[in-house]
Write an enzyme that holds these catalytic residues in place. Sequence first.
Site, PDB file in Angstrom:
ATOM      1  N   CYS A  40      -9.272  -1.423 -11.874  1.00 61.36           N
ATOM      2  CA  CYS A  40      -8.645  -0.263 -11.232  1.00 61.36           C
ATOM      3  C   CYS A  40      -7.443  -0.654 -10.383  1.00 61.36           C
ATOM      4  CB  CYS A  40      -9.663   0.489 -10.371  1.00 61.36           C
ATOM      5  SG  CYS A  40     -10.453  -0.509  -9.114  1.00 61.36           S
ATOM      6  N   HIS A  52       0.810  -1.215   0.000  1.00 62.79           N
ATOM      7  CA  HIS A  52       0.000   0.000   0.000  1.00 62.79           C
ATOM      8  C   HIS A  52       0.844   1.267   0.000  1.00 62.79           C
ATOM      9  CE1 HIS A  52      -3.473  -2.609   1.313  1.00 62.79           C
ATOM     10  NE2 HIS A  52      -3.939  -1.951   0.290  1.00 62.79           N
TER      11      HIS A  52
END
Length: 754
Positions: free
Chosen positions: A680, A367
């Site tokens: 996405c 992340h």
Amino acid sequence: MRGAIGGPRLLLKRLREVMAEPVSAQERLDKTVVLIAANMVAEVCSVYVLRTDGTLELYATEGLNPNAVHLTTMRKGEGLVGLVAKEAEPVTTADAQHHPSFAYKPETGEEIYNAFLGVPILRAGETLGVLVVQNKAQRAYSEEEIEALATVAMVLAEMIASGELQALARPGADLASRRALQLTGAPLSEGVGLGHVVLHEPRVVVKTLIADDVGRETDRLDNAIVGLRDAIDTMLDRGDLARATETLDVLEAYRMFAQDRGWITKMREVIATGVTAEAAVQRVQSDTRARMQRVADPILRERLYDLDDLANRLLRQLTGDGHHVSSDSMPKDAVLVARSMGPAALLDYSRDNLRGLILEEGGPTSHVAIVARALGIPTVGEVEGITSLVEQGDAIIVDGSVGEVQVRPAPDVEHAYAEKVRFRAKRQEQYLALRHKPSRTRDGCDIKLYINAGLLVDLPHVKESGADGIGLFRTELQFMIASQFPRTGEQYALYKAVLEAAGDRPVTFRTLDIGGDKVLPYMHQVEEENPAMGWRAIRLGLDRPGLMRSQLRALLQAAAGRELRVMFPMISASEEFDQAREVVEREITFLRRHGKPLPDLVKLGAMVEVPSLLFQLDEILQRTDFLSVGSNDLFQFLYAVDRGNARVAGRFDTLSPSVMRALKMIADKSNAAGVPVTLCGELASKPLEALALIGLGFRQLSMTPSAIGPVKAMLLEIEAAEITELVDHHLKPEADRPLRLALREFAAERGIPL
């Protein structure tokens, strides 16, 4: 110490006085060798400094021919001095001339000396030079003398590392302490950044090396060790692992190391030579690092990180120093260097000053890498040992396109990278020229290109890139940078600003995807064995409906009078989507009852990122207005690969048949049902991977803003039908080569830019 005058404490005291004198670097070094020789009753004391070319140069001597200073050199590994530098360990012999490593240097006049003791001048485990004493008589140096000389070498290491001696070097003969390094890692975020090092957890700078009161320093060390043990026990006992960067195993290793009597005894022995507690920790840390860097066993070498972290924690206990650099103190061209980092920690830094990010750990789909790409920060991960190889303020270059890091680069290297930056800027201008062109293939197939966003700083990219809208707005980033839970009004203001910035372009908001490695510091954390597959995303939202309702209310009010698109993350079963939709409907009813304006149209979608949903596609397609594929998590769960684990994150190809077939099934079923589907994940941000997705049937892609130009340039040169045929062929069992290779060859043959 046998034969010593006054012992090591007196020597260190006198050295401190010499270091404080307002004299030149050469005079200070000359006085130092005289003091050492007198204190150890040695007829010779010499300092050799390691240069960047790997040679050791005589920088000062008492006893040898003074004309040999800055003239005598030897290679690392040559002679007894070279052996000390190579092995990074003391070498002593009573009969130097008959030692197998002895090398005769006639200009020094050392042939009359027999006894030899050499110790490496170490700093952070790196050899900066060699300190030598010699005697005519054939004598054995005691362990106490060896230890004392090693302590003095630590003082010289600080002198060398400070750059003070660089002024004495011949032109072009830079010292090893400032040598240039070229390191490689995994490219995580494209771009080139030139700047200066800012350590995310900077090492404590030990300013006072020489002790006034040895007893007091021993007490300080003992108290700091107690504090260190208590801090580690507290982290383990209160289940704080979700907030700590260390894993449970590492913390248990810390606890074990912190109890190690040998480690503590060694530091006490070093203090006894007359140095401070901080200097003793640094000395033992440096010695240990020098030894372990030569160990071939990767498991044992991993312990080096644990020992480094432990020593740094102990230094902070001793000094009370914090470990975070504030944005105010950052240079204007900061390149952040960290062992590991969560996305929230990165967002703490001022984007205006940040030119790059370098990590020892962290893979392409971690992340923190995703956030770095969203912010357009050039990033390289998996750079082994980077935190110990750089100093705060070092000049550094990060090339996130190829995964290269240049530490203390030479002027010509810096110039070459500056040219690369200018070339990239020129290429970006070419991409900007395409932004008003329709995203349409040569055979007339329209491909919608959206951007991924999550902060206000991302919003200008919508118009700048010519994107068709925002395909993924990560709402959790607002929560991660806040010091407390954002109120409904604060959320409303952000969502309203996002919609206004998008204009008539669509925006898809993803509801809170927190949990796993995305932790809110103000929210109580539940310890889990596997947070990535635990209580996170929609699971947390449904179990905490007040949190979810607050966000949905803000979204509904912000989108009054226009279309609102909301998708729910980590849907594992169609029933979860039904529950989430009921919450939305209740909020719509609530707002209508209170006379609040509502969106003209509300569209609800689900993220396909949990493999179980692949087998409920028919059911979920009947319920949703659109689907979004989160390829990062889908890939992670399909292969049981932790995307934040550098050892396995790159083990499988993202264009492998299993992933491609799963994605094709999603695209085919969505297209057949007339339900729009957008990919996405990070796959969409690379032209080669985007080429494969078009071949699978995806007509909507959402990516990092910087990827819009390269992907559009690619699709303008292709025919969708031809790509579909090529991809279909290479997904069959009889395919003769991997899809990635086939696409690369296809693009090269037709001049398609990738």
